[in-house]
Design a protein around this motif. Sequence first.
Motif, short mmCIF file in Angstrom:
data_model
loop_
_atom_site.label_atom_id
_atom_site.label_comp_id
_atom_site.label_asym_id
_atom_site.label_seq_id
_atom_site.Cartn_x
_atom_site.Cartn_y
_atom_site.Cartn_z
N VAL A 268 0.84 -1.16 0.10
CA VAL A 268 0.07 -0.01 0.03
C VAL A 268 0.81 1.31 -0.04
O VAL A 268 0.62 2.09 -0.75
CB VAL A 268 -0.87 0.09 1.08
N ALA A 269 2.04 1.13 0.86
CA ALA A 269 2.75 2.45 0.79
C ALA A 269 3.57 2.64 -0.68
O ALA A 269 4.12 3.60 -0.85
CB ALA A 269 3.85 2.17 1.98
N HIS A 270 3.66 1.45 -1.22
CA HIS A 270 4.24 1.55 -2.69
C HIS A 270 3.49 1.56 -3.93
O HIS A 270 3.66 0.95 -4.92
CB HIS A 270 5.38 0.83 -2.71
N TYR A 271 1.83 1.85 -3.63
CA TYR A 271 0.99 1.56 -4.58
C TYR A 271 1.63 2.58 -6.11
O TYR A 271 1.20 1.79 -7.11
CB TYR A 271 -0.25 2.17 -4.20
N PHE A 272 2.23 3.71 -5.75
CA PHE A 272 2.57 4.37 -6.89
C PHE A 272 3.34 3.33 -7.84
O PHE A 272 3.01 3.61 -9.35
CB PHE A 272 3.53 5.33 -6.51
N TRP A 273 4.32 2.79 -7.44
CA TRP A 273 5.31 1.80 -8.40
C TRP A 273 4.58 0.56 -8.67
O TRP A 273 4.62 0.02 -10.01
CB TRP A 273 6.58 1.61 -7.85
N ILE A 274 3.87 0.17 -7.90
CA ILE A 274 3.18 -1.34 -7.95
C ILE A 274 2.02 -0.95 -9.18
O ILE A 274 1.83 -1.88 -10.06
CB ILE A 274 2.24 -1.76 -6.75
N ASP A 275 1.31 -0.13 -9.02
CA ASP A 275 0.38 0.31 -10.10
C ASP A 275 1.04 0.12 -11.62
O ASP A 275 0.30 -0.24 -12.44
CB ASP A 275 -0.44 1.67 -9.90
N ILE A 276 2.00 1.03 -11.55
CA ILE A 276 2.72 1.21 -12.99
C ILE A 276 3.20 -0.24 -13.48
O ILE A 276 3.15 -0.68 -14.64
CB ILE A 276 3.86 2.11 -12.92
N ALA A 277 3.77 -1.26 -12.43
CA ALA A 277 4.10 -2.45 -12.73
C ALA A 277 2.99 -3.23 -13.45
O ALA A 277 3.13 -4.13 -13.97
CB ALA A 277 5.12 -2.84 -11.62
#
Length: 394
Positions: A268-277
């Motif tokens: 959840v804290a890294h949704y920015f990068w996970i979403d892109i991936a």
Amino acid sequence: MKSPEKGEQDNPIDNPERPPGERGRLAGLDGIRGVAALFVVVHHCWLMSFPGYPANTGPSWLGWLLYGHFAVVVFIVLSGFSLAVSPARSGWRLGDVRRFARRRAWRILPPYWAALTFSLVIAWTLVTQPGEGPPTAKSVVVYGLLLQDVFGAPSPNGAFWSIAIEAQLYLAFPLLLLILRRAGAAVMVGLVTAVVVAIGLLAPGVPAVDMLMRLTPQFAVLFALGVVAAGVVGAGERARRLPWHWLAPLAAAPVLAVIVVRGSVWTVAHYFWIDIALGPSVALLLAAVATGRPALLVRVLDLRPIRALGSFSYTLYLIHAPIVVAVHQLVVTPRVPAGLPAFLVALALAVPVTLLAARLFAAVFELPFQRHRDRAALLAAARTTLSRNLTSGG
């Protein structure tokens, strides 16, 4: 509660219901929309039953319900894909931009404003959204103008955050098509990704850039990927035969592995990068479904009940949050032990109530705007219906 023209297949959570034989309709897309919207409803039942988000305080076998945010990832990619279907069939040309804007507003705003009114009434008379105070006059203005990701105000509906992002992506859509047409798909996606990644890298150290994170900029990459994936509908037979349905899980596997290994709090804290991936795997899945593969999945997604769910999925997304919160806080919490019992009772009560309310709400505020593309057509249909009813009554 944070965790829609001819041949146009419409947006994320919204979509026009067309006869299966009509050229504009691609089997399976309505079903994906409906399943994703229903998943968000179940996700919010989970959130209300197991406090502690983003930590998973529920049974491990239900941990996947924590990730309702990923349904919005699907919506955003699907939005770009659906809107780009018609341009992809005509050399990536949109046509009249003002006409496109009018039709988007006509399609999105009436259900949204009706849902906003509904949400305000619930918040003022029954129960507010978790972590929010009662909506104020500022809330009415900010949410009414779709500026909730720019200005802060008490939220009347925990699901509204993504609708503002959708509106902003619509503004960028003609520019994305122009770049794609003149420079190609790789350049368009590359430019969008480069800008978004730069924002993500600079945001932690540059306050002015960090303010842009309120706009959820990674969704621009997801939208662009969806636009490019729509190219499969106008591609040659060789491209359509590529194993899109195998490439999609291959692209998703490493991302899902990271999520499992690192856990929900980190994810959840890294949704920015996970979403892109995750974006490429969702785009590949849509390309697969658009070419009819895997056939079993497409048939399931195109079953009448699932397709019908997709026809009012926009409304379902818009109004579910106040209903879920009201049912849980006013009915479930006072009578049922917290945890799994509360979750099961919430599912049994809130899901059918929400589905019924959404279908009735859509019949008035969404479906007429799907079927009739402008005010004149809607008024003409209303006059015809009234005249028929008066004649039959007489």
